[in-house]
Design a protein around this motif. Structure first.
Motif, short mmCIF file in Angstrom:
data_model
loop_
_atom_site.label_atom_id
_atom_site.label_comp_id
_atom_site.label_asym_id
_atom_site.label_seq_id
_atom_site.Cartn_x
_atom_site.Cartn_y
_atom_site.Cartn_z
N LYS A 236 -1.71 -4.35 6.71
CA LYS A 236 -0.27 -3.87 5.92
C LYS A 236 -0.62 -2.49 5.05
CE LYS A 236 1.44 -8.50 5.57
NZ LYS A 236 1.90 -9.65 4.58
N TYR A 237 -0.12 -1.33 5.55
CA TYR A 237 -0.33 -0.17 4.91
C TYR A 237 0.97 0.28 4.29
CZ TYR A 237 -4.66 0.02 7.35
OH TYR A 237 -5.83 -0.28 7.89
N HIS B 138 1.77 9.63 2.64
CA HIS B 138 0.33 9.20 2.70
C HIS B 138 0.43 7.71 2.46
CE1 HIS B 138 0.99 9.66 -1.68
NE2 HIS B 138 0.26 8.51 -1.91
N ASP B 139 -0.97 7.09 2.62
CA ASP B 139 -1.05 5.60 2.57
C ASP B 139 -1.34 5.26 1.12
OD1 ASP B 139 -0.70 4.97 5.17
OD2 ASP B 139 -2.79 5.27 5.47
N HIS B 140 -0.67 4.37 0.60
CA HIS B 140 -0.69 3.99 -0.85
C HIS B 140 -2.15 3.20 -1.15
CE1 HIS B 140 -0.02 1.92 -5.01
NE2 HIS B 140 1.07 3.01 -5.12
N ALA C 107 8.16 2.30 8.64
CA ALA C 107 7.03 2.40 7.63
C ALA C 107 7.45 1.49 6.43
CB ALA C 107 7.21 3.94 7.05
N ARG C 108 6.43 0.71 6.12
CA ARG C 108 6.49 -0.20 5.06
C ARG C 108 6.37 0.59 3.92
NH1 ARG C 108 4.87 -5.59 3.97
NH2 ARG C 108 4.39 -5.85 5.99
N GLY C 109 7.52 0.63 2.77
CA GLY C 109 7.50 1.17 1.53
C GLY C 109 8.51 2.40 1.50
N PRO D 220 -3.88 2.88 9.71
CA PRO D 220 -4.27 3.87 8.71
C PRO D 220 -3.98 5.33 9.24
CG PRO D 220 -6.43 3.02 9.78
CD PRO D 220 -5.10 2.21 10.24
N LYS D 221 -3.52 6.06 8.27
CA LYS D 221 -2.90 7.35 8.64
C LYS D 221 -4.04 8.31 8.99
CE LYS D 221 -0.45 11.44 7.06
NZ LYS D 221 0.21 12.11 5.97
N ASN D 222 -5.20 7.96 8.68
CA ASN D 222 -6.44 8.78 9.14
C ASN D 222 -6.78 8.24 10.58
OD1 ASN D 222 -7.52 6.48 8.33
ND2 ASN D 222 -9.15 7.19 7.05
N LYS D 223 -6.40 7.09 10.84
CA LYS D 223 -6.85 6.58 12.39
C LYS D 223 -5.67 5.92 12.85
CE LYS D 223 -11.77 5.65 11.49
NZ LYS D 223 -12.71 4.56 11.49
N PRO D 224 -4.45 6.74 13.27
CA PRO D 224 -3.23 6.23 13.75
C PRO D 224 -3.26 5.78 15.08
CG PRO D 224 -3.21 8.64 13.61
CD PRO D 224 -4.62 8.21 13.15
N SER D 225 -2.68 4.73 15.55
CA SER D 225 -2.27 4.11 16.66
C SER D 225 -1.31 4.94 17.53
CB SER D 225 -2.17 2.71 16.83
OG SER D 225 -0.80 2.60 16.40
#
Length: 330
Positions: free
Chosen positions: A54-55, A43-45, A168-170, A157-162
């Motif tokens: 930056k996600y 998930h996104d932090h 993956a940052r993180g 964002p995960k809920n609106k992915p391209s």
């Protein structure tokens, strides 16, 4: 000729053998099977920065987090030693304090050029990761696709992915894979710096997306021109620099890199850290029982001890050995 990790895996079964020992084979097989479809496992932090695009991704599920850490520790970490010595960040025994100290030189009139990559992880797409694994690390196309799918996520964002996938940052694997994917670019910049500033005793360090360059008695205009040349090379490799964070600082100015102040032959805590320490001391003077403030102050004190230890170590060589410029990708 650049050296890359010779991982040479052909299948998930070989991956399992490489990551497991006699005690955890069943667990590793379960991890590999569970992570075939990983989209529900991260998930996104909350500390992500949507304005900057930056996600921060969090591998919240034990299976994905464990598998990524094993891949990073057993497949990539053993090869840290073959990376050029001017690369820091996310590598064994190469912290930001060592990076900052490397920029020091006892010669007078040192200038600092500070460079920042824009959305570093997001600029490295899934195809680059696949090419690294398949062509450089000699893995099969099937295994390269599997690992690339693990370490990359849709941009945005995960809920609106391209539709575009990038590192993956993180994730535990992100920093080392990003460094290996951009190694040709990093080496080319290093060679350019040493060629352009060879009369000015240059030093350069790469710390993930931050680049620091120091040189003695170098004209301001020469550093400006060097920045423009680095920017052109970045564009050739599909990378962008953050012009807003560009900085050129003379010896008469306060010089900081990676939050560390660069002095004459030694490093010290940056201005923000010093200001934060004084603020915490004032708070604790009014109320000595503030546990959070005490804990933060202890962290700053421990950092100051690490800085002192780093200063007591011998300085690295004044001139870094150059690496042959690699051929550009076609």
């Amino acid at each position: 000729m650049l050296k890359y990790p010779q991982i040479q895996l052909r299948s998930r079964n070989e991956l399992k053998k490489r990551l497991s020992n006699k005690h955890n084979q069943v667990e590793i097989q379960s991890l590999i099977n569970t992570c075939k479809n990983k989209e529900s496992l991260w998930h996104d932090h909350k500390n992500s920065d949507p304005k900057k695009g930056k996600y921060i991704r969090v591998a919240e599920h034990h299976s994905l987090d464990r598998l990524l850490k094993l891949i990073d520790r057993l497949l990539f970490k053993p090869h840290d030693k073959i990376l050029p010595p001017y690369i820091y960040g996310g590598l064994s025994e190469k912290c930001y304090l060592n990076a900052a100290k490397t920029l020091l030189n006892y010669r007078p009139n040192r200038s600092l050029l500070r460079i920042d990559f824009q959305k570093f992880y997001e600029q490295i797409d899934r195809n680059r990761v696949f090419l690294l694994l398949h062509h450089k690390c000699k893995c099969s196309a099937r295994l390269s696709n599997y690992v690339a799918d693990l370490v990359c996520v849709p941009e945005g964002p995960k809920n609106k992915p391209s539709k575009r996938y990038c590192i993956a940052r993180g994730f535990a694997t992100s920093t080392r894979i990003a460094i290996w994917c951009t190694l040709e670019f990093i080496v080319k910049i290093n060679n350019l710096v040493h060629k352009t500033l060879k009369e000015f005793h240059p030093r350069i360090v790469f710390y993930v997306d931050d680049v620091g360059i120091t040189a003695s008695d170098v004209p301001h205009e020469k550093l400006e021109k060097l920045y423009d040349e680095i920017k052109k090379i970045a564009e050739e490799f599909g990378m962008k620099l953050n012009d807003d964070k560009k900085g050129i600082f003379k010896s008469s100015n306060i010089q900081e890199h990676l939050g560390i102040r660069l002095g004459k032959g030694k490093i010290s805590a940056g201005i923000k850290t010093q200001q934060k320490k004084q603020k915490l001391l004032r708070k604790l003077k009014l109320n000595p029982k503030l546990f959070t403030a005490y804990k933060q102050l202890k962290g700053i004190t421990n950092n100051e001890k690490q800085i002192k230890t780093t200063n007591n170590k011998a300085n690295p060589p004044a001139v870094r050995k150059k690496t042959n410029t690699p051929p550009r990708k076609t």
